[in-house]
Design an enzyme around this catalytic site. Structure first.
Site, PDB file in Angstrom:
ATOM      1  N   LYS A  58     -98.851 -14.577 -14.300  1.00  0.00           N
ATOM      2  CA  LYS A  58    -100.055 -13.848 -14.687  1.00  0.00           C
ATOM      3  C   LYS A  58    -100.842 -14.617 -15.755  1.00  0.00           C
ATOM      4  O   LYS A  58    -102.071 -14.655 -15.730  1.00  0.00           O
ATOM      5  CB  LYS A  58     -99.689 -12.439 -15.181  1.00  0.00           C
ATOM      6  CG  LYS A  58     -99.253 -11.518 -14.037  1.00  0.00           C
ATOM      7  CD  LYS A  58     -98.595 -10.226 -14.506  1.00  0.00           C
ATOM      8  CE  LYS A  58     -98.086  -9.418 -13.291  1.00  0.00           C
ATOM      9  NZ  LYS A  58     -97.269  -8.251 -13.676  1.00  0.00           N
ATOM     10  N   GLN A 102     -95.113  -5.645 -19.066  1.00  0.00           N
ATOM     11  CA  GLN A 102     -94.310  -6.008 -17.900  1.00  0.00           C
ATOM     12  C   GLN A 102     -93.135  -5.035 -17.798  1.00  0.00           C
ATOM     13  O   GLN A 102     -92.434  -4.802 -18.779  1.00  0.00           O
ATOM     14  CB  GLN A 102     -93.805  -7.449 -18.035  1.00  0.00           C
ATOM     15  CG  GLN A 102     -93.062  -7.960 -16.816  1.00  0.00           C
ATOM     16  CD  GLN A 102     -93.955  -8.105 -15.584  1.00  0.00           C
ATOM     17  OE1 GLN A 102     -95.121  -8.487 -15.681  1.00  0.00           O
ATOM     18  NE2 GLN A 102     -93.421  -7.765 -14.414  1.00  0.00           N
ATOM     19  N   ASP A 125    -103.804  -2.397 -16.243  1.00  0.00           N
ATOM     20  CA  ASP A 125    -102.753  -2.312 -15.225  1.00  0.00           C
ATOM     21  C   ASP A 125    -102.682  -0.883 -14.636  1.00  0.00           C
ATOM     22  O   ASP A 125    -101.898  -0.626 -13.725  1.00  0.00           O
ATOM     23  CB  ASP A 125    -101.408  -2.697 -15.863  1.00  0.00           C
ATOM     24  CG  ASP A 125    -100.360  -3.142 -14.842  1.00  0.00           C
ATOM     25  OD1 ASP A 125    -100.748  -3.569 -13.731  1.00  0.00           O
ATOM     26  OD2 ASP A 125     -99.162  -3.047 -15.148  1.00  0.00           O
TER      27      ASP A 125
END
Lengths: 288, 288
Positions: A58, A102, A125
């Site tokens: 990412k 994450q 996200d």
């Protein structure tokens, strides 16, 4: 000439490339006009090898798109309270425009509490409760990245969803549930199936659109795909195998995502696009 | 003896009475132990006759259950900002335990902005985005009252939902959508149908449980009810007519809610129960 009709493949790799190119162009514009480029904070608890790889990927993609990233690596012993503090600090930091936690973070972390420490305007996200409700109610906000990528794929291939029967297999908070809500917002009739569903094949056979989002290799049999259906396989299992039996499904579907190269690449693309959008919003750079 | 098998009626009036009696007993206990009784603030914008009646009814039922109510009547000219201020003040007031914004508020009000001014711990009507997400993710929180009442009815009649196909007709933010999420949390396979659904009768025919929540008289034909199905009619239309053609459905279903006397009474009962629960939480009175 083959006697077997094969579906058109939905090229997630190609679409993701276009989405990232657009995001990069916009990041460049933001940088010129605001004097600072978009910044994504990536937060990683512990050193799980797969998570380390995802975060590295990412960050690399961000860099290529002109997005700075700030890497927060926390020890595996981090408590929920410490993680919440860290995310709260990033939420309050004006130099950070998007925040990615994450996950999974490990069993000792209350992930929901951590997610909720992310400011809605930085939730690129799409993991907060507020973002989920916004997706469900058709309100402005950032979407979960994989469902958002699925919707962009459907749009890119001009799939008309209104009145169609979309069957979502899987009901996770970041994939199945929001995917169903986004399909419902496009006026699809939406069925949620899952591990307790009594007759999965029977329901799949009725589907105009199948979204497989469960992570069980070839759970969905190709022979159950209705001829002419659209098949979105968001499953990703060992050995590059999706949740759908591709070899048979491709002979029946009208459109189908390959695994890999279908849904997968869209997830990061949407993350980057939303990070750039978040930066534009926070820096007050209106869209051209 | 009639040749026609008739369904058992689901007695919402009786169940609501029991739920309210329990809430009243708990309200009495709170009052004795905390020295103050639960308080529900009702907020009404304008003087729409139906809304005035609803609020009056909720206040009368509250009083009978030992719940104080504080009535906030705002003029029809109230702006969204003024309404938000009023709701914020109630959210901050320690003497108010639950807040009900009677809606619809009128076209000039941004209802979503108003709802979001209600503190989550006082959202006893289950209207905030956070409450919706909590319902969807199986997290603690208050549920939308009508869907909550539906779930209590299903539970009272021992309807096992796991693996069953539940069809929700309607997708409003306070009824259809949360009802589907609550059914999904009980492991039902859930289909959302709505005005754009291509083949509503065909989908209803597959349903083990039908939840009609759309407000269109007799939209769902009795002959489409699968023999032995459970039929929950949350529709309420002029002339005491539900969304389901009752006369035919009752000959096919195993369980069915009458209109009126089915879902209707449960809504206020859940509101009162949640107000008492909110007060107990805020006053620190643990459950016996």
């Amino acid at each position: 000439m083959s006697a077997i009709q094969t579906a058109q493949l939905m090229d997630g790799t190609g679409l993701a490339k276009r989405v990232v190119e657009e995001a990069a162009a916009r990041a460049g514009e933001i940088s010129r006009r605001a004097g600072t480029s978009p910044c994504l904070a990536t937060v990683l608890v512990g050193e799980d090898p797969a998570s380390v790889t995802y975060v590295r990927m990412k960050r690399a993609r961000s860099a290529k798109a002109g997005i700075r990233s700030r890497q927060i690596g926390l020890p595996a012993t981090t408590t929920t309270a410490e993680l919440v503090d860290s995310l709260t600090a990033l939420s309050d930091d004006p130099d950070v425009h998007g925040i990615l936690l994450q996950h999974p973070c490990g069993p000792h972390i209350d992930e929901r509490a951590a997610f909720e420490a992310i400011a809605p305007e930085k939730d690129v996200d799409g993991v907060t409760m507020r973002s989920f409700a916004a997706m469900s109610f058709g309100l402005p906000g950032f979407v979960s990245c994989t469902p958002g990528g699925i919707m962009r794929l459907l749009d890119a291939y001009d799939v008309d969803l209104a009145g169609k029967h979309a069957v979502v297999v899987g009901r996770s908070a970041i994939l199945g549930k929001p995917a169903g809500m986004l399909l419902l917002a496009e006026d699809a009739t939406v069925t949620y199936c899952h591990s307790r569903t009594a007759d999965l094949p029977g329901i799949v056979r009725e589907a105009d659109v199948v979204v497989a989002a469960v992570g069980r290799p070839r759970l969905i049999r190709g022979e159950d795909i209705k001829p002419g259906a659209v098949v979105i396989d968001a499953g990703y299992n060992r050995g590059n195998v999706g949740d759908v039996d591709f070899d048979t499904a491709v002979t029946r579907a009208r459109l189908i995502t390959p695994v890999p190269g279908g849904v997968g690449p869209m997830t990061i693309a949407v993350l980057l696009a939303q990070t750039v959008e978040a930066a534009a919003n926070q820096l007050g750079i209106p869209h051209r």
